[in-house]
Design a protein around this motif. Structure first.
Motif, PDB file in Angstrom:
ATOM      1  N   GLY A  48       0.827  -1.200   0.000  1.00  0.00           N
ATOM      2  CA  GLY A  48       0.000   0.000   0.000  1.00  0.00           C
ATOM      3  C   GLY A  48       0.856   1.243   0.000  1.00  0.00           C
ATOM      4  N   LEU A  49       0.201   2.378   0.013  1.00  0.00           N
ATOM      5  CA  LEU A  49       0.917   3.644   0.079  1.00  0.00           C
ATOM      6  C   LEU A  49       1.533   3.822   1.458  1.00  0.00           C
ATOM      7  CD1 LEU A  49      -1.759   5.860  -1.689  1.00  0.00           C
ATOM      8  CD2 LEU A  49       0.328   4.908  -2.678  1.00  0.00           C
ATOM      9  N   ASP A  50       2.623   4.518   1.524  1.00  0.00           N
ATOM     10  CA  ASP A  50       3.283   4.838   2.791  1.00  0.00           C
ATOM     11  C   ASP A  50       3.616   3.596   3.615  1.00  0.00           C
ATOM     12  OD1 ASP A  50       3.067   7.566   2.184  1.00  0.00           O
ATOM     13  OD2 ASP A  50       1.075   7.677   3.075  1.00  0.00           O
ATOM     14  N   GLY A  51       3.931   2.479   2.961  1.00  0.00           N
ATOM     15  CA  GLY A  51       4.328   1.276   3.683  1.00  0.00           C
ATOM     16  C   GLY A  51       3.181   0.438   4.203  1.00  0.00           C
ATOM     17  N   GLY A  52       1.964   0.783   3.882  1.00  0.00           N
ATOM     18  CA  GLY A  52       0.802   0.019   4.337  1.00  0.00           C
ATOM     19  C   GLY A  52       0.594  -1.243   3.510  1.00  0.00           C
TER      20      GLY A  52
END
Length: 88
Positions: A48-52
């Motif tokens: 996911g975005l930002d390490g998610g």
């Protein structure tokens, strides 16, 4: 940047579920809870975005177990209403 994802609708009686979480463990916990209520496909995990984490699965809404069937029958949202401002 916001975008709208285009894809084919799932077959009748099925729903595509997208889970976005900060950790893979949180996404898997939500998927497991859904599997207690509905039969479904194997989950697919994506970064996911930002390490998610993004987790996708398909559930069979026609086959429910336990009290979820009763809850679904009484909690239908009227057609044309959206729960979130970014939904169309």
């Amino acid at each position: 940047m916001k975008y709208i994802e285009t894809q084919t609708l799932p077959s009748l009686g099925h729903a595509e579920v997208r889970i976005i979480a900060r950790s893979p463990e949180a996404a898997r916990a939500v998927a497991e809870a859904l599997r207690l209520c509905f039969s479904g496909t194997e989950q697919r995990s994506y970064p996911g975005l930002d390490g998610g984490t993004r987790l996708h699965l398909t559930v069979d809404t026609a086959t429910t177990s336990g009290p979820v069937g009763t809850w679904l029958a009484t909690s239908r949202t009227p057609v044309g209403t959206c729960a979130h401002s970014d939904e169309t």
